[in-house]
Design a protein around this motif. Structure first.
Motif, PDB file in Angstrom:
ATOM      1  N   ALA A 221       0.736  -1.397   0.009  1.00 16.40           N
ATOM      2  CA  ALA A 221       0.006  -0.060  -0.153  1.00 16.40           C
ATOM      3  C   ALA A 221       0.884   1.203  -0.017  1.00 16.40           C
ATOM      4  CB  ALA A 221      -1.011   0.019   1.285  1.00 16.40           C
ATOM      5  N   ALA A 222       1.921   1.338   0.726  1.00 13.80           N
ATOM      6  CA  ALA A 222       2.747   2.396   0.938  1.00 13.80           C
ATOM      7  C   ALA A 222       3.438   2.841  -0.340  1.00 13.80           C
ATOM      8  CB  ALA A 222       3.977   2.242   1.866  1.00 13.80           C
ATOM      9  N   ARG A 223       4.129   1.578  -1.303  1.00 15.55           N
ATOM     10  CA  ARG A 223       4.454   1.644  -2.506  1.00 15.55           C
ATOM     11  C   ARG A 223       3.566   2.254  -3.547  1.00 15.55           C
ATOM     12  NH1 ARG A 223       6.405  -3.435  -3.252  1.00 15.55           N
ATOM     13  NH2 ARG A 223       8.240  -2.893  -1.658  1.00 15.55           N
ATOM     14  N   GLY A 224       2.302   1.824  -3.293  1.00 20.12           N
ATOM     15  CA  GLY A 224       1.050   2.041  -4.337  1.00 20.12           C
ATOM     16  C   GLY A 224       0.936   3.754  -4.247  1.00 20.12           C
ATOM     17  N   ALA A 225       0.789   4.015  -3.024  1.00 17.25           N
ATOM     18  CA  ALA A 225       0.540   5.417  -2.574  1.00 17.25           C
ATOM     19  C   ALA A 225       1.652   6.380  -3.030  1.00 17.25           C
ATOM     20  CB  ALA A 225       0.357   5.564  -1.086  1.00 17.25           C
ATOM     21  N   LEU A 226       2.984   5.839  -2.736  1.00 16.10           N
ATOM     22  CA  LEU A 226       3.763   6.687  -3.341  1.00 16.10           C
ATOM     23  C   LEU A 226       3.858   6.671  -4.738  1.00 16.10           C
ATOM     24  CD1 LEU A 226       6.869   5.542  -0.986  1.00 16.10           C
ATOM     25  CD2 LEU A 226       5.896   7.837  -1.348  1.00 16.10           C
ATOM     26  N   ILE A 227       3.586   5.852  -5.627  1.00 14.54           N
ATOM     27  CA  ILE A 227       3.682   5.633  -6.983  1.00 14.54           C
ATOM     28  C   ILE A 227       2.403   6.854  -7.652  1.00 14.54           C
ATOM     29  CG2 ILE A 227       2.891   4.676  -9.364  1.00 14.54           C
ATOM     30  CD1 ILE A 227       4.517   2.280  -7.774  1.00 14.54           C
ATOM     31  N   GLU A 228       1.445   6.896  -6.812  1.00 13.64           N
ATOM     32  CA  GLU A 228       0.220   7.791  -6.901  1.00 13.64           C
ATOM     33  C   GLU A 228       0.529   9.218  -6.741  1.00 13.64           C
ATOM     34  OE1 GLU A 228      -2.800   7.388  -8.472  1.00 13.64           O
ATOM     35  OE2 GLU A 228      -2.052   5.481  -8.884  1.00 13.64           O
TER      36      GLU A 228
ATOM     37  N   ASP B 110      -4.191  15.719  -0.935  1.00 10.89           N
ATOM     38  CA  ASP B 110      -4.593  14.339  -0.198  1.00 10.89           C
ATOM     39  C   ASP B 110      -3.733  13.253  -0.433  1.00 10.89           C
ATOM     40  OD1 ASP B 110      -6.278  16.166   1.071  1.00 10.89           O
ATOM     41  OD2 ASP B 110      -8.218  15.258   0.020  1.00 10.89           O
ATOM     42  N   THR B 111      -3.372  12.952  -1.616  1.00 11.87           N
ATOM     43  CA  THR B 111      -2.643  11.762  -2.175  1.00 11.87           C
ATOM     44  C   THR B 111      -1.458  11.815  -1.644  1.00 11.87           C
ATOM     45  OG1 THR B 111      -4.139  11.684  -4.261  1.00 11.87           O
ATOM     46  CG2 THR B 111      -2.009  10.345  -4.161  1.00 11.87           C
ATOM     47  N   LYS B 112      -0.675  12.819  -1.672  1.00 12.80           N
ATOM     48  CA  LYS B 112       0.519  13.298  -1.213  1.00 12.80           C
ATOM     49  C   LYS B 112       0.709  12.992   0.303  1.00 12.80           C
ATOM     50  CE  LYS B 112       2.055  15.969  -5.125  1.00 12.80           C
ATOM     51  NZ  LYS B 112       2.599  17.130  -5.663  1.00 12.80           N
ATOM     52  N   ALA B 113      -0.311  13.415   0.982  1.00 10.13           N
ATOM     53  CA  ALA B 113      -0.294  13.474   2.441  1.00 10.13           C
ATOM     54  C   ALA B 113      -0.464  11.972   2.927  1.00 10.13           C
ATOM     55  CB  ALA B 113      -1.332  14.272   2.899  1.00 10.13           C
ATOM     56  N   MET B 114      -1.345  11.172   2.146  1.00 11.17           N
ATOM     57  CA  MET B 114      -1.388   9.952   2.319  1.00 11.17           C
ATOM     58  C   MET B 114      -0.271   9.060   2.186  1.00 11.17           C
ATOM     59  SD  MET B 114      -3.357   7.243   3.205  1.00 11.17           S
ATOM     60  CE  MET B 114      -5.174   7.917   3.486  1.00 11.17           C
ATOM     61  N   ALA B 115       0.447   9.334   1.166  1.00 10.08           N
ATOM     62  CA  ALA B 115       1.714   8.898   0.862  1.00 10.08           C
ATOM     63  C   ALA B 115       2.783   8.984   1.820  1.00 10.08           C
ATOM     64  CB  ALA B 115       2.244   9.211  -0.626  1.00 10.08           C
ATOM     65  N   MET B 116       2.771  10.117   2.324  1.00 11.99           N
ATOM     66  CA  MET B 116       3.805  10.460   3.385  1.00 11.99           C
ATOM     67  C   MET B 116       3.240   9.803   4.800  1.00 11.99           C
ATOM     68  SD  MET B 116       5.971  12.652   2.669  1.00 11.99           S
ATOM     69  CE  MET B 116       6.640  13.321   3.881  1.00 11.99           C
ATOM     70  N   LYS B 117       2.066   9.616   5.043  1.00 11.56           N
ATOM     71  CA  LYS B 117       1.599   8.795   6.178  1.00 11.56           C
ATOM     72  C   LYS B 117       1.889   7.293   6.055  1.00 11.56           C
ATOM     73  CE  LYS B 117      -2.630   7.543   8.673  1.00 11.56           C
ATOM     74  NZ  LYS B 117      -4.162   7.749   8.812  1.00 11.56           N
ATOM     75  N   LYS B 118       1.769   6.861   4.903  1.00  8.62           N
ATOM     76  CA  LYS B 118       2.279   5.538   4.766  1.00  8.62           C
ATOM     77  C   LYS B 118       3.779   5.108   4.797  1.00  8.62           C
ATOM     78  CE  LYS B 118      -1.612   3.833   2.458  1.00  8.62           C
ATOM     79  NZ  LYS B 118      -2.428   3.224   3.402  1.00  8.62           N
ATOM     80  N   LEU B 119       4.430   6.255   4.300  1.00 11.01           N
ATOM     81  CA  LEU B 119       6.025   6.360   4.491  1.00 11.01           C
ATOM     82  C   LEU B 119       6.176   6.546   6.025  1.00 11.01           C
ATOM     83  CD1 LEU B 119       8.498   6.006   3.044  1.00 11.01           C
ATOM     84  CD2 LEU B 119       8.552   8.432   2.772  1.00 11.01           C
TER      85      LEU B 119
ATOM     86  N   GLN C 189      11.655   5.942   0.518  1.00 10.77           N
ATOM     87  CA  GLN C 189      12.270   7.439   0.799  1.00 10.77           C
ATOM     88  C   GLN C 189      12.807   7.710  -0.218  1.00 10.77           C
ATOM     89  OE1 GLN C 189      15.242   7.566   4.045  1.00 10.77           O
ATOM     90  NE2 GLN C 189      14.145   9.210   4.894  1.00 10.77           N
ATOM     91  N   ALA C 190      13.409   7.249  -1.051  1.00 11.16           N
ATOM     92  CA  ALA C 190      14.049   7.744  -2.489  1.00 11.16           C
ATOM     93  C   ALA C 190      12.967   7.964  -3.390  1.00 11.16           C
ATOM     94  CB  ALA C 190      15.214   6.725  -2.896  1.00 11.16           C
ATOM     95  N   MET C 191      12.029   7.133  -3.339  1.00 13.04           N
ATOM     96  CA  MET C 191      11.043   7.400  -4.350  1.00 13.04           C
ATOM     97  C   MET C 191      10.227   8.813  -4.024  1.00 13.04           C
ATOM     98  SD  MET C 191       9.101   3.665  -4.664  1.00 13.04           S
ATOM     99  CE  MET C 191       7.797   4.525  -5.401  1.00 13.04           C
ATOM    100  N   MET C 192      10.005   8.868  -2.717  1.00 18.04           N
ATOM    101  CA  MET C 192       9.132  10.138  -2.147  1.00 18.04           C
ATOM    102  C   MET C 192      10.218  11.287  -2.385  1.00 18.04           C
ATOM    103  SD  MET C 192       6.763  11.567  -1.006  1.00 18.04           S
ATOM    104  CE  MET C 192       5.705  10.816   0.007  1.00 18.04           C
ATOM    105  N   LEU C 193      11.289  11.207  -2.266  1.00 15.93           N
ATOM    106  CA  LEU C 193      12.147  12.427  -2.622  1.00 15.93           C
ATOM    107  C   LEU C 193      12.371  12.809  -4.154  1.00 15.93           C
ATOM    108  CD1 LEU C 193      15.440  11.688  -0.383  1.00 15.93           C
ATOM    109  CD2 LEU C 193      13.652  13.546  -0.071  1.00 15.93           C
TER     110      LEU C 193
END
Length: 166
Positions: A75-82, A91-100, A158-162
């Motif tokens: 789920a975290a990987r999917g949220a980061l891809i989104e 909201d999508t970015k916030a969800m990705a940050m929450k999962k990370l 983390q690298a994906m997020m950056l």
């Protein structure tokens, strides 16, 4: 015909002789084996009760972290891809940050378990307590593997997020 009978007689006699030699060797082998008696006091537990409780608690923390990680990482990987998509909402970015952040917390938990396991291992090795080194090594390996897996994937996420922020 005489030669055939002589050959059969010789074959049978040789068979009996070989069989008796094999039987004698088997008896000698059995006689040479040493019988060792083990008494109840010869059996020792792998660890003391206190050590088992302590080590199992650390392994259990690591086990819980990897189970939670296994359930959360996809789920975290999917949220980061989104979140990496150009049209991603806040909201999508916030969800990705929450999962990370959750994976980060699991990473911290696995590192703490490893630190505790290393300390317990050192304490046990420096004590005069008898213990099973193979079981201890297996426990340490498990906790190390969990920490290594979670840390490696956390670094990738983390690298994906950056990358998505750039």
């Amino acid at each position: 015909m005489k030669f055939l009978r002589l050959f059969i007689l010789l074959f049978v006699a040789t068979g009996f002789t070989a069989h008796s030699v094999i039987a004698e060797e088997t008896v000698n082998t059995v006689e040479r084996k040493q019988i060792v008696e083990l008494l109840p006091e010869d059996f020792k537990p792998a660890f003391t009760k206190e050590t088992v409780i302590k080590l199992n608690a650390i392994v259990h923390r690591s086990f819980e972290a990897i189970n939670d990680y296994d359930e959360s990482v996809k789920a975290a990987r999917g949220a980061l891809i989104e979140a990496m998509k150009p049209d991603a909402s806040s909201d999508t970015k916030a969800m990705a940050m929450k999962k990370l952040a959750h994976i980060s917390e699991l990473n911290k938990q696995s590192k703490a378990a490893l630190s505790d396991m290393k300390a317990a291992e050192t304490e046990l090795r420096n004590s005069d307590e008898e213990y099973n080194s193979a079981i201890l090594a297996g426990m340490v390996d498990f906790v190390e593997d969990v920490e290594r897996e979670i840390s490696a994937q956390y670094t990738k996420l983390q690298a994906m997020m950056l990358e998505s922020k750039s």
